[in-house]
Design a protein around this motif. Structure first.
Motif, short mmCIF file in Angstrom:
data_model
loop_
_atom_site.label_atom_id
_atom_site.label_comp_id
_atom_site.label_asym_id
_atom_site.label_seq_id
_atom_site.Cartn_x
_atom_site.Cartn_y
_atom_site.Cartn_z
N SER A 62 0.83 -1.20 0.00
CA SER A 62 0.00 0.00 0.00
C SER A 62 0.86 1.25 0.00
O SER A 62 0.56 2.22 -0.69
N PHE A 69 -7.68 1.09 -2.25
CA PHE A 69 -6.63 0.49 -1.42
C PHE A 69 -7.25 -0.36 -0.33
O PHE A 69 -6.83 -1.50 -0.11
N HIS A 70 -8.21 0.21 0.38
CA HIS A 70 -8.84 -0.54 1.47
C HIS A 70 -9.51 -1.81 0.95
O HIS A 70 -9.37 -2.88 1.56
N ALA A 71 -10.24 -1.71 -0.13
CA ALA A 71 -10.94 -2.87 -0.67
C ALA A 71 -9.96 -3.99 -1.02
O ALA A 71 -10.17 -5.15 -0.65
N ILE A 101 -6.59 -4.37 -0.10
CA ILE A 101 -5.76 -4.83 1.01
C ILE A 101 -6.56 -5.68 2.00
O ILE A 101 -6.14 -6.76 2.40
N TRP A 102 -7.75 -5.20 2.40
CA TRP A 102 -8.54 -5.96 3.37
C TRP A 102 -9.08 -7.25 2.78
O TRP A 102 -9.15 -8.27 3.47
N VAL A 150 -8.66 6.26 -1.88
CA VAL A 150 -8.15 5.25 -0.97
C VAL A 150 -9.13 4.11 -0.73
O VAL A 150 -8.76 3.09 -0.17
N ARG A 151 -10.35 4.27 -1.17
CA ARG A 151 -11.31 3.17 -1.01
C ARG A 151 -10.84 1.93 -1.76
O ARG A 151 -11.03 0.82 -1.28
N SER A 209 0.91 4.05 -2.87
CA SER A 209 0.67 5.44 -2.49
C SER A 209 1.80 6.34 -2.98
O SER A 209 1.56 7.46 -3.45
#
Length: 152
Positions: free
Chosen positions: A14, A38-40, A42-43, A35-36, A18
């Protein structure tokens, strides 16, 4: 209590992504990345990398470097390869590509800055030459009667 660590490397990936977005690769300068995504990613990936070995019953204390207990047989070794080492090397490869692109982008920006500096220096020289030419053209000329002075 047993501590289970998972998803090692996602944060590093990440950060690399970035950094790539931060130097403007594909984005307008100053535009904030979404960043949504990234979150989607990575999680979701982290959840799969933890849920698969958990469902296979191979999670456990495995030393300092992994969270899949290899003493639980060949299945555990396969999970360790598929859920830890392959993603780890994929992340390392991704980071190499990202930092290569960042370096290329920064070198291009540096070349552009040098070209701009050279162009501005040339413009200053041209401006100075024009000012000198104006000064020569506007300088008082001497008369044709020998002395060229102003006798009164």
């Amino acid at each position: 209590g047993q501590t289970v660590r998972g998803g090692g490397g996602g944060g590093s990936m990440s950060m690399a992504a970035s950094s790539l977005m931060g130097v403007g690769a594909g984005n307008q300068f100053g535009q904030q990345p979404d960043v949504r995504r990234f979150h989607a990613v990575i999680w979701s990936v982290s959840a799969v990398l933890v849920a698969a070995p958990w469902a296979g019953g191979v999670l456990g204390p495995a030393g300092a470097w992994c969270w899949i207990d290899a003493s639980k047989g060949r299945a555990a070794q396969a999970f360790r390869l598929l859920c830890f080492y392959l993603p780890l090397w994929a992340i390392i490869a991704f980071e190499v590509v990202v930092y290569y692109r960042i370096i290329r982008r920064l070198m291009a920006v540096s070349r552009l800055a040098e070209a701009t500096k050279a162009l501005r220096a040339g413009m200053r020289q041209e401006e100075d030459a024009r000012a000198s030419a104006r000064a020569v053209l506007q300088a008082p000329r001497g008369g044709g009667s020998g002395g060229g002075g102003s006798e009164g």
